[in-house]
Scaffold this motif. Sequence first.
Motif, short mmCIF file in Angstrom:
data_model
loop_
_atom_site.label_atom_id
_atom_site.label_comp_id
_atom_site.label_asym_id
_atom_site.label_seq_id
_atom_site.Cartn_x
_atom_site.Cartn_y
_atom_site.Cartn_z
N ALA A 442 0.30 -1.11 0.20
CA ALA A 442 -0.08 0.00 0.14
C ALA A 442 1.10 0.95 -0.13
O ALA A 442 0.46 1.99 -0.53
CB ALA A 442 -0.96 0.13 0.86
N ASP A 443 2.09 1.08 0.54
CA ASP A 443 3.01 2.31 0.27
C ASP A 443 3.55 2.32 -0.75
O ASP A 443 3.97 3.48 -0.67
CB ASP A 443 3.75 2.51 2.04
N ALA A 444 3.48 1.42 -1.95
CA ALA A 444 4.11 2.27 -3.13
C ALA A 444 4.25 3.05 -3.86
O ALA A 444 2.34 3.12 -3.28
CB ALA A 444 4.18 0.65 -3.34
N GLY A 445 4.39 3.66 -3.68
CA GLY A 445 4.64 5.14 -5.20
C GLY A 445 3.86 6.45 -4.04
O GLY A 445 3.84 7.28 -4.41
N SER A 446 4.20 6.47 -2.50
CA SER A 446 4.02 7.61 -1.58
C SER A 446 5.67 8.34 -2.26
O SER A 446 6.51 8.09 -2.01
CB SER A 446 3.94 6.37 -0.25
N GLY A 447 4.65 9.72 -1.65
CA GLY A 447 5.61 10.42 -2.62
C GLY A 447 6.55 10.96 -3.53
O GLY A 447 6.60 11.55 -3.71
N GLU A 448 5.62 10.24 -4.37
CA GLU A 448 5.89 10.77 -6.19
C GLU A 448 4.91 11.52 -6.91
O GLU A 448 3.49 11.03 -6.20
CB GLU A 448 5.53 8.64 -7.24
N SER A 449 4.90 11.95 -7.78
CA SER A 449 3.84 13.50 -8.20
C SER A 449 3.22 12.68 -9.67
O SER A 449 2.12 12.89 -9.18
CB SER A 449 5.07 13.99 -9.03
N GLU A 450 3.66 11.54 -9.86
CA GLU A 450 3.17 10.63 -10.38
C GLU A 450 1.90 9.31 -10.44
O GLU A 450 2.14 8.77 -8.76
CB GLU A 450 3.77 9.81 -11.71
N TRP A 451 0.94 8.98 -10.45
CA TRP A 451 -0.27 8.44 -9.91
C TRP A 451 0.53 6.85 -9.86
O TRP A 451 0.50 6.70 -10.84
CB TRP A 451 -1.64 8.45 -10.48
N ILE A 452 0.58 6.22 -8.93
CA ILE A 452 1.54 5.06 -9.40
C ILE A 452 0.48 3.89 -10.10
O ILE A 452 1.39 3.04 -10.78
CB ILE A 452 2.45 4.18 -7.91
N ILE A 453 -0.79 4.21 -10.05
CA ILE A 453 -1.57 2.97 -10.87
C ILE A 453 -1.63 3.04 -12.37
O ILE A 453 -1.91 2.42 -13.06
CB ILE A 453 -2.96 2.84 -10.56
N SER A 454 -1.63 4.74 -12.30
CA SER A 454 -0.83 4.99 -14.12
C SER A 454 0.17 4.15 -14.99
O SER A 454 -0.19 4.16 -16.40
CB SER A 454 -1.03 6.09 -14.35
N ARG A 455 0.84 3.52 -13.83
CA ARG A 455 1.25 2.70 -14.89
C ARG A 455 1.25 1.80 -15.67
O ARG A 455 1.64 0.95 -16.67
CB ARG A 455 2.68 2.36 -13.75
#
Length: 558
Positions: A442-455
Amino acid sequence: MVALQKFKNLKAVFQYYLSSPITHENVEKQLKLMYKTKLKPLEEHYQFHDFHSTRLDDADFDAKPMILLMGQYSTGKTTFIRYLLGNDFPGLRIGPEPTTDKFTVVMNRDERQRDIIPGNALVMDPKLPFKPLSRFGNTFLNRFQGSCLDSPVLRNISIVDTPGVLSGEKQRVDRGYDFAGVTEWFAERVDRIILLFDAHKLDISDEFRRSLEALRGHDDKIRIILNKADMVNHQELMRVYGGLMWSLGKVFNSPEMSQVYIGSFWDRPLRYDINRRLFEDEKNDLFRDLLSLPKNAAMRKVNDLYKRARLAKVHAYIIAALQTNYPRFFGKESKKVELIKNLGAIYEKIQREHQDLPPGDFPELKRMQEILIHKDFSKFQNLNPKMLEAVDKMLSDDIAKLMAVIPAGDEANTEEDKMKGGAFDSVADNSTPFGHGRGEGADAGSGESEWIISREKEKYDKIFNSLGPVDGKVSGSAAKSEMLKSKLPNSALTKIWLLSDIDKDGMLDSDEFALAMHLIGIKLDGHDIPEELPSHLVPPSKRDICDPAFLEPETNFK
């Protein structure tokens, strides 16, 4: 004189409660006074506490409903508790080998309580009903503890986890305390006894057999779970169920068995998905039974006091009969041996003289004989008609009055009595198509400007479009059919749906669907589903409505 005055004052208070308007709250107060003024004197006069059950304290009447879990090692007892709570609890250990070596009471945290409370501290707390357990000695108290956490489930119930029962005589001796005796003590006081069996090992060990025998007389409290049932296919499950019923029939020696619930009580993917509907129906039936415990707590306490009073009354007749036939001066030891040997004949004589005493109320003959061997018959008392009359009046009049005013059905189901949280939320929640937080995932992608699910959005969009969206959204039933392919249990998919349906309209748009698929992936990778949706997983198109003041979920979606 002081004792007589104290008794009169207590009786006056008792009469006050009987004459005052009876409410759900003062039912427990009246039960306490009934016990203290009418039943407890009879118990003490005839040494009832040395033969059957320890005396009751105020904490026994005030205690929350308790659930006792029993089973052989690695049947999933601790995992079942975690499944109910939806969270870990202090001291939790789970593994394929015997990991639970203590009696652990999982209860709601008080402001002053630590995460783990040692056994000696538990039995010293006057607010808790565990003081009588001190008689099992330090060896047991070193294997007894309380586990405290703030959980909505534990605000209404407490759960007792027990050591995994092992096989062989050596294991019983090595414990160093009376395991069956402790089990029997808890069985008398809990509201439900849940026996868990592993679908892969149905053998009943010697120690487990002794523990099950200690549960006799509490059949109405027993529920049985055939756990890990998704690990076998449909045909094997039928054979396993038949084998379990055959084994239990031999132990309980009864043509009728308690309700058996079949399922896999964890949030892992199901190995064999063909029985999903059966498992969900069984889970819902079990949870509805457990949900009834808080609202039926007062009735259970009345029922237990009623059974206790009937046993105490029979016990008084037995002790008085032994005292009457015991010589004053000569031949005491030989007469004692004779009376113990002929105890069955004494039972029959009492039943003939007092036909209102059914055979089912008499204590087990063999056990009574074993206890009597170590008793001094010269300290036994004659029959006291006044004490027996007081207990008879309590059974016929006082308890009947309480039974008439205890709320039943929906009337008893107040907001305070409703269990919420954990796995219970999925039973009555119809706001998702599955109704009937932490970790790296659940923490993966925290702090990134890009929405991680968009990958992975392109991959999820292809699945979304294959479901036939209307006006940019797929219905709950269409999304459900795709989400079920994960083979996750409905309790896990319910949590995922509640987190993904951000606008709470009972449908998913492409962003919400992608979020649901991402959360499923998190769970399948072995991580926990977060309790609340982390801000970095909120779709950019939904961030304007993810506000604390946003509308509550609708409950009319089927």
